[in-house]
Scaffold this motif. Sequence first.
Motif, PDB file in Angstrom:
ATOM      1  N   MET A 125      64.667  26.836  43.590  1.00  0.00           N
ATOM      2  CA  MET A 125      64.032  26.567  44.879  1.00  0.00           C
ATOM      3  C   MET A 125      62.503  26.596  44.795  1.00  0.00           C
ATOM      4  N   LYS A 126      61.944  27.613  44.139  1.00  0.00           N
ATOM      5  CA  LYS A 126      60.497  27.770  44.185  1.00  0.00           C
ATOM      6  C   LYS A 126      59.796  27.358  42.884  1.00  0.00           C
ATOM      7  N   TRP A 127      60.511  26.795  41.926  1.00  0.00           N
ATOM      8  CA  TRP A 127      59.773  26.177  40.822  1.00  0.00           C
ATOM      9  C   TRP A 127      60.027  24.686  40.730  1.00  0.00           C
ATOM     10  N   ARG A 128      60.873  24.176  41.621  1.00  0.00           N
ATOM     11  CA  ARG A 128      61.020  22.727  41.669  1.00  0.00           C
ATOM     12  C   ARG A 128      60.480  22.168  42.978  1.00  0.00           C
ATOM     13  N   SER A 129      60.116  23.050  43.862  1.00  0.00           N
ATOM     14  CA  SER A 129      59.507  22.630  45.129  1.00  0.00           C
ATOM     15  C   SER A 129      58.360  23.570  45.443  1.00  0.00           C
ATOM     16  N   HIS A 130      57.500  23.084  46.322  1.00  0.00           N
ATOM     17  CA  HIS A 130      56.491  23.985  46.878  1.00  0.00           C
ATOM     18  C   HIS A 130      57.182  24.990  47.801  1.00  0.00           C
ATOM     19  N   VAL A 131      56.388  25.716  48.549  1.00  0.00           N
ATOM     20  CA  VAL A 131      56.935  26.756  49.408  1.00  0.00           C
ATOM     21  C   VAL A 131      57.165  26.268  50.840  1.00  0.00           C
ATOM     22  N   LEU A 135      59.841  27.706  33.329  1.00  0.00           N
ATOM     23  CA  LEU A 135      60.899  27.728  32.319  1.00  0.00           C
ATOM     24  C   LEU A 135      60.445  28.493  31.082  1.00  0.00           C
ATOM     25  N   ALA A 136      59.148  28.443  30.820  1.00  0.00           N
ATOM     26  CA  ALA A 136      58.639  29.171  29.663  1.00  0.00           C
ATOM     27  C   ALA A 136      58.560  30.670  29.941  1.00  0.00           C
ATOM     28  N   ARG A 137      58.374  31.035  31.197  1.00  0.00           N
ATOM     29  CA  ARG A 137      58.133  32.447  31.491  1.00  0.00           C
ATOM     30  C   ARG A 137      59.357  33.241  31.926  1.00  0.00           C
ATOM     31  N   LEU A 138      60.337  32.560  32.510  1.00  0.00           N
ATOM     32  CA  LEU A 138      61.504  33.316  32.994  1.00  0.00           C
ATOM     33  C   LEU A 138      62.255  33.910  31.809  1.00  0.00           C
ATOM     34  N   PRO A 139      62.684  35.171  31.926  1.00  0.00           N
ATOM     35  CA  PRO A 139      63.438  35.790  30.827  1.00  0.00           C
ATOM     36  C   PRO A 139      64.755  35.047  30.580  1.00  0.00           C
ATOM     37  N   GLU A 140      65.208  35.090  29.346  1.00  0.00           N
ATOM     38  CA  GLU A 140      66.411  34.343  28.974  1.00  0.00           C
ATOM     39  C   GLU A 140      67.632  34.756  29.799  1.00  0.00           C
ATOM     40  N   ASP A 141      67.811  36.060  30.013  1.00  0.00           N
ATOM     41  CA  ASP A 141      69.039  36.464  30.723  1.00  0.00           C
ATOM     42  C   ASP A 141      69.002  36.042  32.195  1.00  0.00           C
ATOM     43  N   ILE A 174      59.563  37.220  41.488  1.00  0.00           N
ATOM     44  CA  ILE A 174      58.260  37.820  41.171  1.00  0.00           C
ATOM     45  C   ILE A 174      57.497  36.938  40.172  1.00  0.00           C
ATOM     46  N   ILE A 175      58.215  36.448  39.163  1.00  0.00           N
ATOM     47  CA  ILE A 175      57.561  35.581  38.175  1.00  0.00           C
ATOM     48  C   ILE A 175      57.091  34.281  38.840  1.00  0.00           C
ATOM     49  N   GLU A 176      57.933  33.734  39.705  1.00  0.00           N
ATOM     50  CA  GLU A 176      57.550  32.504  40.406  1.00  0.00           C
ATOM     51  C   GLU A 176      56.334  32.750  41.305  1.00  0.00           C
ATOM     52  N   GLN A 177      56.315  33.882  41.973  1.00  0.00           N
ATOM     53  CA  GLN A 177      55.161  34.167  42.846  1.00  0.00           C
ATOM     54  C   GLN A 177      53.854  34.259  42.046  1.00  0.00           C
ATOM     55  N   LYS A 178      53.938  34.886  40.888  1.00  0.00           N
ATOM     56  CA  LYS A 178      52.733  34.979  40.053  1.00  0.00           C
ATOM     57  C   LYS A 178      52.272  33.575  39.643  1.00  0.00           C
ATOM     58  N   LEU A 179      53.234  32.750  39.273  1.00  0.00           N
ATOM     59  CA  LEU A 179      52.895  31.378  38.887  1.00  0.00           C
ATOM     60  C   LEU A 179      52.271  30.606  40.043  1.00  0.00           C
ATOM     61  N   HIS A 180      52.814  30.819  41.224  1.00  0.00           N
ATOM     62  CA  HIS A 180      52.245  30.130  42.389  1.00  0.00           C
ATOM     63  C   HIS A 180      50.806  30.582  42.634  1.00  0.00           C
ATOM     64  N   GLN A 181      50.549  31.858  42.448  1.00  0.00           N
ATOM     65  CA  GLN A 181      49.170  32.338  42.612  1.00  0.00           C
ATOM     66  C   GLN A 181      48.235  31.663  41.613  1.00  0.00           C
ATOM     67  N   GLU A 182      48.726  31.531  40.394  1.00  0.00           N
ATOM     68  CA  GLU A 182      47.875  30.943  39.357  1.00  0.00           C
ATOM     69  C   GLU A 182      47.715  29.437  39.516  1.00  0.00           C
ATOM     70  N   MET A 183      48.813  28.773  39.858  1.00  0.00           N
ATOM     71  CA  MET A 183      48.833  27.314  39.718  1.00  0.00           C
ATOM     72  C   MET A 183      48.764  26.523  41.015  1.00  0.00           C
ATOM     73  N   VAL A 184      49.342  27.061  42.090  1.00  0.00           N
ATOM     74  CA  VAL A 184      49.358  26.268  43.324  1.00  0.00           C
ATOM     75  C   VAL A 184      48.910  27.061  44.548  1.00  0.00           C
ATOM     76  N   ASP A 200      57.653  42.509  46.188  1.00  0.00           N
ATOM     77  CA  ASP A 200      57.105  41.267  45.654  1.00  0.00           C
ATOM     78  C   ASP A 200      55.663  41.471  45.165  1.00  0.00           C
ATOM     79  N   VAL A 201      54.983  40.388  44.781  1.00  0.00           N
ATOM     80  CA  VAL A 201      53.652  40.535  44.184  1.00  0.00           C
ATOM     81  C   VAL A 201      52.619  41.069  45.172  1.00  0.00           C
TER      82      VAL A 201
END
Lengths: 337, 814
Positions: free
Chosen positions: B176-182, B155-161, B532-542, B655-656
């Motif tokens: 789908m991919k920030w409230r659940s795993h893959v 939520l902090a990283r996704l662009p406002e639009d 793309i933003i979610e994929q980067k987050l998944h790489q970093e966090m999960v 994708d990433v």
Amino acid sequence: MNEAAVAPEKGRRRVFRGGMMQGVIFEIERWSLSDGPGTRTVVFLKGCPLRCQWCSNPESQSKKPQIGIFTAKCIQCGKCAEACSIDLARPAKDGGFAEGGVCAACGDCVEACPSRSRRWLGKLVDSGEVLETIRRDMVFYRKSAGGVTFSGGEPLTQPAFMKEILEGCRKVGIHTAVETCGAFNWEASEAAVRLLDFVMFDLKHMDPVRHAEITGASNKVILENAKRVAALGIPMLVRIPVITGINDDPENIRATAEFVRDHLPSAVGIEALPYHKLGLTKYAALGMEYQLHHITPPDEARMEMLRGVISEAGVACITPDTGYIPDPVQPKLKAFG
Amino acid sequence: MNGAAAQLMEQTEYTHPVNNLDSGTGADNRTRRLKNAYLDATPTICMERALAFTQSFQETEGEARTLRLAKAFRRACETITVGIFDDELIVGTHGSGRRMGALVPEISWKWLAEELTTIQTRPRDPYHIDPEHERLFREEIIPYWKGRSLEEHALARLPEDTKRIGIGRDILDTEMKWRSHVGEITPDFQDILFPRGFRAICDEAQAKLETLRYDNIDDLDKIDYYRATVEACEGIITLGRRYAAHAEALAEKETDPRRKAELMTIAANCRRVPEHPPRNFWEASQMLWFVMIGCFLSENCPAFNVGRFDMFMNPFYQADRARGALSQAFAQELINCLWIKIAEFIWLLPQNGSKYYAGYSGFTNLTVGGRNIDGSQAVNEVSFMAVEAPAQVGLPQPSLSVIIHPDTPEEFLLACCRLARKGIGFPAFHNDRVGTQMMMYAGMRPDDAREWTLLGCVVPHHRKVYEWTDAGGYNMAAALEWTLNQGRSRLTGEQLGLPTKDARHFASFEELKETFFEQVRHIMKHCAVSTIIEQKLHQEMVPRPYLSLLVEGCLESGKDLVDGGARYNVGPGWIVVGAADCANGLAAIRKNVFEENKITMDQLLKALDDDFVGHEEIHQQLRKSPKFGNDDDTVDRLVVEMTDFNDRGLSQYKDVLGQPFHSAIMGLTYNIPTGAVVGALPCGRKAGEPLAEGCSPHPGTDVSGPTATMRSEAKVNHELHPGGTLLNLKLLPSVIEGHRGLAGMAALIRSYFELGGYHCQFNVIRPETLRDAQEHPDRYRDLVVRVAGYCAIFTELSREVQNEIIRRTTHETL
């Protein structure tokens, strides 16, 4: 219901257009599994010499296209009345027609109706158009050893039209079948019949007098035609529509089976079909009276008993489990088990 | 199954205490008892896994993320309740009881904090939560994870639009991919797990570690990766041992000699697997289930797939049978037990998510049939037993998929049709040729592609692939609405789309259509941005230390799945919803406004604004216009154009890992919430009504019989949509009675597949049955229906979803 509400009929012309025969059909049903071997496209032709009380396709009886009035769909917009040049049409929910006057079935009200409350039952079509629709499901016929079935009405009331389509089917290798009541002119129909691969032949009653009572005609021609079809060696299936209290006595069924056994060497068996009331809404749409409201369909026990009678007479019973033609593949759940 | 495992099996001694059980009525009763116990269990939220992760994370602050997750996984394996229930032959739960949903705070916990008061009573998929678990959640879990979940970071990283139309709008579903795993993987039982077991994998990781050096910068990430691998292996091995000990303790106390013998075998099985390779059918079944539990403990999400069950189980079955150690009936009983265990798994979802994926489903797919890697057809005896299992068990999971090839034995297809005719929605039929083509389009070698399997509901997949098959879904009908309303929502007036020109000024149909595609491209851009933003987050966090063990390539390369360690990496799939509605709408506009001039654009827009109220004639005129699903090229070609565009538009984005995005046209229940936000459409659909599902025609508009529907459907270029396509056909039982009906169904499927269709499945149920079930849910608690590519218990679905099922076209041919 007022008199004008009885379905108007369009003047019927048989014309050649672009060298093609035209005929009147009322429906083409795709993917049927109960009108001959495999997957069938069923072409319903209009016109029938019989008037069976239980007829489930009352729109098939007249040879002409008719206008059906389906009250439930009517939105009472009044477009039909606006379109009618003789000020006769009225919304279905207001009775469908004004009092007096004769509808010529010009079809303007059908064209104007936005809700499909007024609909043509039957239309004049080229044989080529029908063939085109039949050919669309070629792949489904190939995979199922299926094909096209002509039904009705009595399809052989339009033998020349049928013959032209049958020739088209033969050219591309489509299996053809007919569902007939048997009441047709042999001389006019023989050429078409000879092009058929399979014939499903109705025998409604073996007693000529009783037959006339329940269908409006004797069975004399019908039985003659059955023998003629068999003599051509075309595989046939005899069908008995089983109507409670009308033809479901074991005597009649036995007599039918014996006739099949003794006179129809090409018959693969008999299929007894339990009567149903699925055609009721169409009676209403056509402004026709349905006379058998009080009759209930035969139950499974009765059907089983009658199938026993047929088997006893030495004739095979055809059911949804047997297939129309002996099937090499039997269902087996555990093939290796 | 490769040669190594088969050889291993032959060498080991087979020592069942419970051989050749006469399980005629016994099996029947066991299956029924287990099923009843399942039905009596209330879906419940369990915090054991969340607590283990929280406590472990508190101890590993500062370590590499992958190592922290692996240690947390190991902690969960060491601490969660081990439960063996009466009658079970396959054991293991992923929580403190049956049918447990596990909260995963590292992804998302906020929703539960917000919905804690309503989750027990919400209309779709309510859950019980124990007061003690509620306390753990409030006092232990929330305080640690505040500010630390992937959700908060997203939520902090996704662009406002992107957030503006991508969250809570049902225009595109980015959640789908920030409230659940893959999820979305298939463990490689054939080549990794059965031949090796986790001990050998662990040993290999240890060996690799010995070759790596902390003073080599390239080795640092690999060291973390292999250390995590060791932790994950030890975790799952420990879980097996704990079950062994528990089974031994239960056997000790058991007085019934028969059950005692069963428990002793269960204990022996759990001593053997998952640490070491299974040696027989029962051990293999138990191993399979441990591997799946490991998946469920790692992630809370859909689509952990069993894969090609018959391929990898048959060698065990044949070997056991050859030595007379296993009866066919007992093998069936084991399969039934496994079936019930799989049904227990729940993907826990927030209220909004349950709108899209109703029915407590875990979307665990199990596939049989198809072909082997050498091209030979793969049906065997286990395939038949897998088709028998849903008939005997009668639960909505796993999703049974069958892959049909021209060489598939007819008796197998007929067995599948017989199951489908029972009206439980299984199996889903898939076309081998098209599935293989889809996998090749996604980048696989043709021979590998032959061993494709199914994922979730209808997604073609392979055990050697890492991908996000469902990155989200988007609402194509919104683009049509925007096209006709200058980018504004018809229901709220908000400017959500591009401010394109007033529809009254479109000079031609072509101009209108081009504007529509412009609006679609606008949505697609946001799809790509969010993924793309979610994929980067998944790489970093999960990162996924346990799951990376299950896919070829990760152990070899020392790279996690999220970093591209798998043998094949495939780009993310986005699901398009409402393509048929858009095509129907465009066809109606072309015909009535531009060709026949029956309706002016101004009249049309007013009618849409008024939801057709007071415009009854226009409404009927639009409804009468050609509709997709009737073999009518005028509209079918537009559907092809829409769906082709979905592929072309999405595949422009990478994708990433550098892989192109791809298209999916399937269902879930996406069509309901997406429909709720769209006003009246020019196809005649009224405001708020559901859209067409997946690739299927709009409900009630395909009126020309199944062959016409299939011909329409087959015009879609299915191979362009590696995210899967879906066709549901509802049939009344009367149409397909007898052997005639069965053969008819089989021929229908083969014909559709010859035409190039990809998937079809059948709902064979009487509408009055469904209505009765709505009125008397207690009488129908095991009525399983196909919702939209997956099955659910009908009475557990929301009224809305129930109505939707009833409304679908019934192909009655009498």
